[in-house]
Design a protein around this motif. Structure first.
Motif, PDB file in Angstrom:
ATOM      1  N   VAL A 214       0.854  -1.176   0.000  1.00 20.87           N
ATOM      2  CA  VAL A 214       0.000   0.000   0.000  1.00 20.87           C
ATOM      3  C   VAL A 214       0.893   1.230   0.000  1.00 20.87           C
ATOM      4  CG1 VAL A 214      -1.785   1.250   1.254  1.00 20.87           C
ATOM      5  CG2 VAL A 214      -1.771  -1.252   1.267  1.00 20.87           C
ATOM      6  N   SER A 215       0.594   2.157  -0.884  1.00 21.02           N
ATOM      7  CA  SER A 215       1.360   3.387  -0.960  1.00 21.02           C
ATOM      8  C   SER A 215       0.647   4.458  -0.139  1.00 21.02           C
ATOM      9  CB  SER A 215       1.501   3.851  -2.408  1.00 21.02           C
ATOM     10  OG  SER A 215       2.034   5.145  -2.451  1.00 21.02           O
ATOM     11  N   ALA A 216       1.244   4.820   0.982  1.00 21.16           N
ATOM     12  CA  ALA A 216       0.659   5.849   1.839  1.00 21.16           C
ATOM     13  C   ALA A 216       0.574   7.177   1.099  1.00 21.16           C
ATOM     14  CB  ALA A 216       1.480   5.989   3.111  1.00 21.16           C
ATOM     15  N   GLU A 217       1.529   7.430   0.253  1.00 23.04           N
ATOM     16  CA  GLU A 217       1.540   8.682  -0.510  1.00 23.04           C
ATOM     17  C   GLU A 217       0.346   8.758  -1.471  1.00 23.04           C
ATOM     18  OE1 GLU A 217       4.452  11.136  -3.575  1.00 23.04           O
ATOM     19  OE2 GLU A 217       5.283   9.493  -2.410  1.00 23.04           O
ATOM     20  N   LYS A 218       0.043   7.651  -2.166  1.00 17.17           N
ATOM     21  CA  LYS A 218      -1.096   7.629  -3.080  1.00 17.17           C
ATOM     22  C   LYS A 218      -2.405   7.810  -2.334  1.00 17.17           C
ATOM     23  CE  LYS A 218       0.758   4.842  -6.858  1.00 17.17           C
ATOM     24  NZ  LYS A 218       0.604   3.604  -7.636  1.00 17.17           N
ATOM     25  N   ILE A 219      -2.509   7.178  -1.155  1.00 18.66           N
ATOM     26  CA  ILE A 219      -3.725   7.317  -0.352  1.00 18.66           C
ATOM     27  C   ILE A 219      -3.888   8.763   0.101  1.00 18.66           C
ATOM     28  CG2 ILE A 219      -4.850   6.660   1.813  1.00 18.66           C
ATOM     29  CD1 ILE A 219      -3.623   3.866   1.415  1.00 18.66           C
ATOM     30  N   ALA A 220      -2.821   9.353   0.587  1.00 16.92           N
ATOM     31  CA  ALA A 220      -2.875  10.743   1.052  1.00 16.92           C
ATOM     32  C   ALA A 220      -3.234  11.686  -0.091  1.00 16.92           C
ATOM     33  CB  ALA A 220      -1.537  11.142   1.673  1.00 16.92           C
ATOM     34  N   ASN A 221      -2.625  11.480  -1.247  1.00 17.54           N
ATOM     35  CA  ASN A 221      -2.952  12.325  -2.406  1.00 17.54           C
ATOM     36  C   ASN A 221      -4.414  12.174  -2.819  1.00 17.54           C
ATOM     37  OD1 ASN A 221      -0.399  13.453  -2.641  1.00 17.54           O
ATOM     38  ND2 ASN A 221       0.323  11.891  -4.078  1.00 17.54           N
ATOM     39  N   GLY A 222      -4.916  10.956  -2.763  1.00 19.14           N
ATOM     40  CA  GLY A 222      -6.311  10.711  -3.091  1.00 19.14           C
ATOM     41  C   GLY A 222      -7.251  11.418  -2.135  1.00 19.14           C
ATOM     42  N   ILE A 223      -6.925  11.382  -0.840  1.00 25.14           N
ATOM     43  CA  ILE A 223      -7.754  12.057   0.168  1.00 25.14           C
ATOM     44  C   ILE A 223      -7.744  13.562  -0.066  1.00 25.14           C
ATOM     45  CG2 ILE A 223      -7.946  12.600   2.631  1.00 25.14           C
ATOM     46  CD1 ILE A 223      -6.921   9.720   3.174  1.00 25.14           C
ATOM     47  N   VAL A 224      -6.555  14.117  -0.287  1.00 27.43           N
ATOM     48  CA  VAL A 224      -6.436  15.559  -0.514  1.00 27.43           C
ATOM     49  C   VAL A 224      -7.192  15.968  -1.783  1.00 27.43           C
ATOM     50  CG1 VAL A 224      -4.815  17.415  -1.058  1.00 27.43           C
ATOM     51  CG2 VAL A 224      -4.276  15.779   0.759  1.00 27.43           C
ATOM     52  N   ASP A 225      -7.064  15.201  -2.852  1.00 33.11           N
ATOM     53  CA  ASP A 225      -7.761  15.514  -4.107  1.00 33.11           C
ATOM     54  C   ASP A 225      -9.278  15.459  -3.928  1.00 33.11           C
ATOM     55  OD1 ASP A 225      -5.325  15.832  -5.355  1.00 33.11           O
ATOM     56  OD2 ASP A 225      -5.353  13.849  -6.329  1.00 33.11           O
ATOM     57  N   THR A 226      -9.750  14.445  -3.203  1.00 35.30           N
ATOM     58  CA  THR A 226     -11.190  14.309  -2.958  1.00 35.30           C
ATOM     59  C   THR A 226     -11.713  15.477  -2.134  1.00 35.30           C
ATOM     60  OG1 THR A 226     -11.007  11.899  -3.047  1.00 35.30           O
ATOM     61  CG2 THR A 226     -12.982  12.800  -2.009  1.00 35.30           C
ATOM     62  N   MET A 227     -10.970  15.857  -1.106  1.00 25.37           N
ATOM     63  CA  MET A 227     -11.396  16.979  -0.261  1.00 25.37           C
ATOM     64  C   MET A 227     -11.413  18.282  -1.057  1.00 25.37           C
ATOM     65  SD  MET A 227      -9.535  16.022   3.334  1.00 25.37           S
ATOM     66  CE  MET A 227     -10.117  17.460   4.194  1.00 25.37           C
TER      67      MET A 227
END
Length: 97
Positions: free
Chosen positions: A76-89
């Motif tokens: 799991v890429s923590a960076e991809k998850i974080a970017n996805g959360i930021v983009d969604t917000m």
């Protein structure tokens, strides 16, 4: 000098032929331009086949991920998850304005 009717008839035929060839060229141009607009309809069977192929690809991808999780090789890429959360917000914030 007087031109006889035979010659006048010949000249008239030549002019008519020239006019007809010019008109036929215009018609062929019209036909060509009309043929540029082609509509394509996809049959229901083709749509179903396309959906089936996409679902097979999705199923294969899901199965590969499941297998990797079971093997313990899925990372799991923590960076991809974080970017996805930021983009969604950010998208939600733009939608509320």
């Amino acid at each position: 000098m007087k031109i006889t009717n035979g010659h006048q008839h010949y000249l008239r035929n030549v002019r008519n032929t020239q006019n007809l060839s010019a008109e036929s060229q215009k018609q062929s141009i019209k036909k060509t331009s009309n043929q540029e607009y082609v509509s394509v309809e996809i049959s229901d069977e083709a749509k179903k086949l396309s959906e089936a192929k996409m679902s097979i690809a999705s199923t294969e991808k899901i199965e590969a991920i499941k297998k990797a999780i079971q093997d313990g090789s899925y990372q799991v890429s923590a960076e991809k998850i974080a970017n996805g959360i930021v983009d969604t917000m950010a998208a939600q914030k733009k939608g509320n304005r």
